[in-house]
Write a protein that holds these residues in place. Sequence first.
Motif, short mmCIF file in Angstrom:
data_model
loop_
_atom_site.label_atom_id
_atom_site.label_comp_id
_atom_site.label_asym_id
_atom_site.label_seq_id
_atom_site.Cartn_x
_atom_site.Cartn_y
_atom_site.Cartn_z
N PHE A 189 4.52 16.93 11.34
CA PHE A 189 4.40 15.54 11.61
C PHE A 189 4.53 15.49 13.25
CE2 PHE A 189 6.79 14.06 7.62
CZ PHE A 189 5.88 14.39 6.90
N PRO A 190 3.51 14.86 13.86
CA PRO A 190 3.42 14.92 15.20
C PRO A 190 4.54 13.84 15.99
CG PRO A 190 1.62 13.86 14.45
CD PRO A 190 2.45 14.28 13.09
N HIS A 191 4.93 12.76 15.21
CA HIS A 191 5.88 11.91 15.63
C HIS A 191 7.38 11.98 15.16
CE1 HIS A 191 2.41 9.84 17.29
NE2 HIS A 191 1.99 9.79 16.06
N ASP A 192 8.31 11.69 16.11
CA ASP A 192 9.70 11.79 15.64
C ASP A 192 9.90 10.08 15.31
OD1 ASP A 192 12.62 11.21 15.62
OD2 ASP A 192 12.76 12.98 16.87
N PHE A 193 10.34 9.82 14.12
CA PHE A 193 10.15 8.49 13.42
C PHE A 193 11.30 7.85 14.04
CE2 PHE A 193 7.63 10.01 9.70
CZ PHE A 193 6.73 9.80 10.12
#
Length: 409
Positions: free
Chosen positions: A298-302
Motif C-alpha cells: 500500500f503506497p499510503h499510510d492511512f
Amino acid sequence: MRHTLARAALILCPTLALAVGDNEQQVSAPAISYGDRPAYLIDKLPEGALKTKLRSCEGQTPKRSLFSIGHRGAPMQYPEHTVESNVAAARMGAGILECDVTFTKDHELVCRHAQNDLHTTTNILVSDLADTCVVPFTPADGDTPATAECRTSELTLEQFRMLTPKMDSADKSATTAEAFQGGVAPWRSTLYTDGAASMTHAESIALFRDLGAKFTPELKSPAVEMPHDGFSQADYAQKLIDEYKAAGVPAKDVWAQSFNLDDVLYWIENEPEFGKQAVFLDASYRINGFVHTDPATFPHDFADLKAKGVNYIAPPLWMLLSVEDGKMVPSAWAKAAKKADLKIITWTLERSGPLAHGGGWYFQSVKDLTTDDSMYLQVLDVLAQDVGVEGVFSDWPATVTYYANCMGL
C-alpha cells in the motif's frame, strides 16, 4: 443560462413546478421512481436472505438517499454531465450528484470528465471547431486505430457552449470523423441524446440544488502544464470552492474530490469547512506492484492521511473486495482504511454492462464469482454491510437508491 437550465429541467420532468421568488425561477425536486431495473436485478438473485429482503421492499415509497451518488448523472443511458443525465439521476433518488470539473481556455469551470475528452463526448470533430483539436482526427489504417484529442483548454466558454454532447464513445476502426462518432457500447443507448445540454460548474450547482441533491465535484487533473496562462493549481482548486460559496451552498453539502492529494490538503488547509468532507480518490491501482490484499504494497499510510485531516477516501469498488473460501469479503485495503477511521466512498456500480463474463475492470477482484447481473446487488450488499461504505457511485442510481431505502441506509 440559469433560466435556460430551469426550462430544460421542466421540459424533461413536467411534474416539476416553477415558482417565482426573488425574481429567480426555482425548480422543485422531481418525484422519485425506481423504474424496472432494480426488480430485474432482484429477480436474477439466487434464492436466499438478500433476495427475500429486497423483494419485501417492492411496495415501498421511494425516497432520496445520500448513499446513492449519480456518477456523471445517469450515463448508462444519457450523455454524461448533461442536464438530462442529472435530472434522470435525481428522478432515481440520487442524493448526491457529480460534476467533474475542468477549465476552458479562459479559465471558466465546466462539467467534463476530462479536459481532453471532447473528441469522444461531443461532436467537435464534425463541427467548425475541429481545427482547435491538439491531435486532429487521424483515420484508422490497418491495425492502427483512429485517433484524436480535443481539449476544453483550447476553447473559450462561448465556444464550448457551441458543442453538442453525445454518449462517450468512439469507433476506433473509423476512416472518417463522422464514423468516429459511433462506437457506443451495445448496452448503452443513443435514444436520449437529442438536445442534451452541457453545463458550467456554476450551472450544475444551481441545477443540483433545484433538483434536491447535494454536490460532489471532482477537480480533474489538467491535460495542460500548470500554471496555465497564470492560472495555478491552487487557483483552480480555490475557484471550485469559491463557486459554492458564491451560490451560498453550505460546506456540509459538498464533498469535493480529487485524485491529487495536494488538492485535498489544499482544501483542508485553506477551506477547512469544505476540507472536512474533501474526498481523496485513491489511484493506488496505478502504481506498479500494488496488491489490494497485501498491506506491504500500500503506497499510503492511512493513519498518516487521517492525521493530516483527510476524512474520506474513495477507491474503485474492486479494491474493497476479495474472495476467501468462495465467499466475497472485505479486502485488506478496506480493513486498513476502516481501522484508520477513514470514511469510504466507492465507484462505480453499473458501469460494466452485463456481468455474464466476469464484469471486467470494476469486478476484477471477484470475477470468479461474477456470472450474471445479480452480482451488482451482491457486491452492493457486501460493500454496505461488511465494508461499511458511506456511499456508492453508479451509472444508474436507481439500483443503489432502492437498496439503500430497503436497508434503511
